[in-house]
Design a protein around this motif. Structure first.
Motif, mmCIF file in Angstrom:
data_model
loop_
_atom_site.group_PDB
_atom_site.id
_atom_site.type_symbol
_atom_site.label_atom_id
_atom_site.label_comp_id
_atom_site.label_asym_id
_atom_site.label_seq_id
_atom_site.Cartn_x
_atom_site.Cartn_y
_atom_site.Cartn_z
ATOM 1 N N LEU A 1 -6.668 -0.015 -2.507
ATOM 2 C CA LEU A 1 -7.060 -0.861 -3.635
ATOM 3 C C LEU A 1 -8.535 -0.715 -3.989
ATOM 4 O O LEU A 1 -9.019 -1.353 -4.912
ATOM 5 N N THR A 16 -6.205 -2.016 1.900
ATOM 6 C CA THR A 16 -7.472 -2.342 1.256
ATOM 7 C C THR A 16 -8.148 -1.078 0.735
ATOM 8 O O THR A 16 -8.729 -1.083 -0.353
ATOM 9 N N LEU A 53 1.593 -10.711 -2.106
ATOM 10 C CA LEU A 53 2.500 -9.586 -2.359
ATOM 11 C C LEU A 53 2.360 -8.513 -1.283
ATOM 12 O O LEU A 53 3.353 -7.925 -0.856
ATOM 13 N N ILE A 54 1.141 -8.257 -0.844
ATOM 14 C CA ILE A 54 0.913 -7.271 0.213
ATOM 15 C C ILE A 54 1.624 -7.719 1.488
ATOM 16 O O ILE A 54 2.257 -6.910 2.178
ATOM 17 N N LEU A 112 -10.394 -6.495 -3.441
ATOM 18 C CA LEU A 112 -9.880 -7.800 -3.041
ATOM 19 C C LEU A 112 -10.959 -8.578 -2.301
ATOM 20 O O LEU A 112 -10.983 -8.639 -1.081
ATOM 21 N N LYS A 122 -5.920 -14.666 -8.507
ATOM 22 C CA LYS A 122 -5.199 -13.394 -8.657
ATOM 23 C C LYS A 122 -5.244 -12.596 -7.363
ATOM 24 O O LYS A 122 -4.257 -11.978 -6.969
ATOM 25 N N ASN A 123 -6.397 -12.605 -6.692
ATOM 26 C CA ASN A 123 -6.519 -11.885 -5.424
ATOM 27 C C ASN A 123 -5.609 -12.483 -4.355
ATOM 28 O O ASN A 123 -4.980 -11.755 -3.581
ATOM 29 N N ASP A 138 -2.798 -14.052 -4.904
ATOM 30 C CA ASP A 138 -1.439 -13.624 -5.265
ATOM 31 C C ASP A 138 -1.195 -12.183 -4.825
ATOM 32 O O ASP A 138 -0.115 -11.848 -4.325
ATOM 33 N N GLU A 139 -2.188 -11.327 -4.997
ATOM 34 C CA GLU A 139 -2.077 -9.924 -4.579
ATOM 35 C C GLU A 139 -1.907 -9.829 -3.066
ATOM 36 O O GLU A 139 -1.090 -9.053 -2.569
#
Length: 144
Positions: free
Chosen positions: A99, A96, A70-71, A103, A63-64, A66-67
């Protein structure tokens, strides 16, 4: 008028046997479909996580990643980036901070973005630096 005659109705016993045959065939079809669905589900679970080898750490790490992808896409859009460009550390630090520093790979002992992931230039996928730890943990779970 038409001279086509309808066939005579089936006798009661024969129509009951036919109805039972149809019900039996339907039950057989549903059993086969249900077994196929069960087998398909088992194959899917086996392919995704090896049955009991599913790891929340690997899931969170994915998931990280994928994040981070996207970033990178958002940065390319906002800064008109091209393949091969590198996101400046200041921009990466700002994202960062937004968030809350969440991450980080769960298996990274330092729990920071810099020690967990290799962001890479635009056009490449982010990678986890702890891949060997993920594989080691997966192997340990498979042995159990």
């Amino acid at each position: 008028m038409s001279n086509t005659a309808c066939p005579p109705p089936l006798p009661a016993r024969r129509s009951r046997n036919l109805a039972l045959l149809i019900v039996g065939i339907l039950l057989l079809v549903f059993c086969v479909l249900g077994g196929g669905a069960y087998y398909g589900f088992r194959c899917l679970v086996s392919a995704l996580g090896g049955g009991g080898a599913f790891s929340m750490d690997a899931y969170q790490c994915g998931k990280n990643i994928d994040e981070l992808a996207l970033i990178k896409e958002e940065w390319v859009t906002a800064h008109d980036g091209k393949a091969g460009d590198v996101i400046p550390p200041a921009d990466l630090a700002a994202v960062t901070a937004e968030l809350g520093g969440r991450l980080a790979c769960p298996l990274d002992s330092k729990h920071s973005l810099q020690t967990s992931y290799e962001i890479g230039p635009i056009g490449t996928d982010p990678r986890c630096k702890c891949q060997a730890l993920h594989e080691q943990k997966r192997d340990e779970k498979k042995k159990k």
